[in-house]
Design an enzyme around this catalytic site. Structure first.
Site, PDB file in Angstrom:
ATOM      1  N   VAL A   1       0.915  -1.080  -0.012  1.00  0.00           N
ATOM      2  CA  VAL A   1      -0.070  -0.016   0.047  1.00  0.00           C
ATOM      3  C   VAL A   1       0.864   1.343   0.192  1.00  0.00           C
ATOM      4  O   VAL A   1       1.715   1.243   0.940  1.00  0.00           O
ATOM      5  CB  VAL A   1      -1.064  -0.038   1.352  1.00  0.00           C
ATOM      6  CG1 VAL A   1      -1.636   1.465   1.091  1.00  0.00           C
ATOM      7  CG2 VAL A   1      -1.573  -1.331   1.267  1.00  0.00           C
TER       8      VAL A   1
ATOM      9  N   LYS B   1      -6.114  -1.746  -1.769  1.00  0.00           N
ATOM     10  CA  LYS B   1      -5.372  -1.202  -0.919  1.00  0.00           C
ATOM     11  C   LYS B   1      -6.080  -0.543   0.319  1.00  0.00           C
ATOM     12  O   LYS B   1      -5.774  -0.497   1.337  1.00  0.00           O
ATOM     13  CB  LYS B   1      -4.550  -0.183  -1.485  1.00  0.00           C
ATOM     14  CG  LYS B   1      -3.277  -0.517  -2.594  1.00  0.00           C
ATOM     15  CD  LYS B   1      -3.048   0.453  -3.300  1.00  0.00           C
ATOM     16  CE  LYS B   1      -1.810  -0.002  -4.417  1.00  0.00           C
ATOM     17  NZ  LYS B   1      -1.298   0.941  -5.352  1.00  0.00           N
TER      18      LYS B   1
END
Ligand SMILES: NC(=O)c1ccc[n+]([C@@H]2O[C@H](COP(=O)([O-])OP(=O)(O)OC[C@H]3O[C@@H](n4cnc5c(N)ncnc54)[C@H](OP(=O)(O)O)[C@@H]3O)[C@@H](O)[C@H]2O)c1
Length: 408
Positions: free
Chosen positions: A127, A200
């Protein structure tokens, strides 16, 4: 020396190998014996690479070597990345990965396998690329009641939107430029349809709550329906259009999660995040607002996050680095009850019907470009259910984009 292996010698994997060589002096501060890449697993050979003699094609060679204590999985995709990661963890070898697809799908299972075998499964690079954001959320903010996380989590789409806003490009031209510059893949679907950002925000929401937020449960909308005309109005309203992943705790304690394009006002910190940069805006009940900003992709930024995890695993060899993410699925709040304002454009023939449907709360807005034959307005606060119902009654609806409110 801590001996490690890198699986996949592509953009990120080659960055990890080079970074570990280049920054060995810095690494020694965390791992005094140093870190050495003993094997590189790939499908191809790399005869011109200075690391050519470390390339192997059989994962079992790595698995059978008792010296290997950490593996970097930078191959991507589900398989064989999942099987390789699980086999390594079952042997007590820690795994560090940039593979968000695998983390979003199997994160809790692989964390549990690591816990059971006294090693670690870490995924900082999955992420926000090089932005250290997962460990701050899990560790530095452990004392906080995090009430919202809003992120620009995909650099490709942010670049496209930026070009459309600042250079008045069409979506197609901006996408083609992103592809020429190597920011967008030849098949850009995962980026432009929001799936990458959705995975994410699922990972971030899971770490925020400690339970599994399934990306399949998150309403997900990409940017492919955003047009040049929308930016004409956005600019006039002093707003930018951004693809956001958003996770918010409601008053009743439930969590609303969504991936969609939003109009972001100029005084919100996310407004200034342009080009391929990413940012994650976090609100905690005591710390208030925080923003993590940096390069969400690229060889060395992403490799930097993988290498940070490798250092952590080497420092904690023989024990498990705790990641609080259980396999219990979190039931999300009903998305149709979320409430906010919306920007709507309809063809001129539908103007009267739109005024009747939205009433006095609707505020007319103008474009900074030559006006099309249409009526555009910002609604009052409505639930998702209400907006769907109202625009469903109109003909020729050209756009309906959510507004990010500053107060929440
Ligand atoms: N690139 C970025 O900036 C970035 C940022 C954040 C996260 N990520 C994630 O990091 C992961 C890797 O991305 P990347 O951009 O580095 O991909 P990439 O450049 O395509 O590299 C992947 C490498 O793994 C190799 N590979 C694939 N399957 C393999 C197998 N079964 N055995 C051995 N090697 C195999 C590939 O070989 P072939 O080329 O021969 O197939 C390639 O060399 C992905 O999950 C991606 O989403 C990337």
């Amino acid at each position: 020396m801590a001996e490690i292996a890198v699986l996949g010698f592509g953009t990120v994997g080659s960055g990890v190998v080079e970074l570990i060589d280049r920054n060995q002096e810095q690494i020694l501060k965390g791992v005094p014996e140093g870190i050495h890449v003993k094997y590189i697993l790939d499908l191809r050979d790399f005869p011109d690479s200075p690391y050519a003699d470390r390339v192997v094609h059989d994962f079992d060679i790595i698995l059978a070597d008792p010296e290997i204590s950490v593996i970097c999985e930078t191959m991507g995709g589900r398989e064989p990345a999942f099987s390789f990661s699980r086999k390594a963890l079952e042997k007590g070898i820690s795994v560090c990965t940039s593979n968000k697809e695998l983390v979003a799908a199997h994160g809790p299972e692989l964390i549990e396998t690591a816990r059971a075998h006294r090693c670690s499964y870490l995924f900082e690079a999955s992420v926000g690329g090089g932005i250290p954001v997962l460990r701050p959320i899990s560790e530095a903010l452990i004392q906080e009641d995090i009430t919202s996380i809003i992120g620009i989590l995909n650099g490709t789409t942010n670049y496209i939107m930026d070009k459309m806003e600042k250079e008045d490009m069409t979506f197609e031209d901006a996408l083609s430029l992103a592809q020429q510059k190597g920011y967008a893949e030849r098949n850009p679907e995962a980026d432009v349809e929001g799936h990458d950002a959705c995975r994410k925000i699922a990972i971030l929401s899971s770490l925020m709550t400690g339970k599994t937020v399934r990306y399949e449960d998150i309403p997900c909308e990409g940017i492919s329906r955003i047009t040049k005309a929308d930016f004409g109005y956005a600019r006039n309203m002093r707003m930018a259009i951004k693809l956001l992943g958003m996770s918010r705790r409601n008053a009743d304690g439930s969590l609303s999660v969504r991936t969609a394009p939003f109009l972001v006002p100029e005084d919100h910190p996310l407004h200034s995040v342009t080009g391929v940069f990413n940012a994650v805006f976090v609100h905690g009940n005591c710390v208030d607002d925080l923003m993590f900003y940096g390069r969400g992709a690229g060889k060395f930024p992403t490799a930097s996050a993988v290498a940070a995890d490798v250092v952590e695993c080497c420092r904690c060899r023989g024990s498990h680095v705790e990641v609080r993410w259980s396999d219990e699925t979190l039931a999300l709040a009903d998305p149709s009850e979320e409430s906010r304002q919306f920007f709507v454009r309809v063809g001129a023939a539908s103007a009267d019907a739109a005024r009747a449907a939205f009433g006095d709360a609707a505020q007319t807005v103008q474009s900074d470009s030559p006006a099309e034959d249409e009526y555009a307005f910002v609604t009052g606060e409505l639930t998702e259910k209400e907006i769907l119902d109202r625009i469903g009654r109109l003909q020729d609806v050209r756009a309906c984009i959510r507004l990010l409110d500053l107060g929440k």
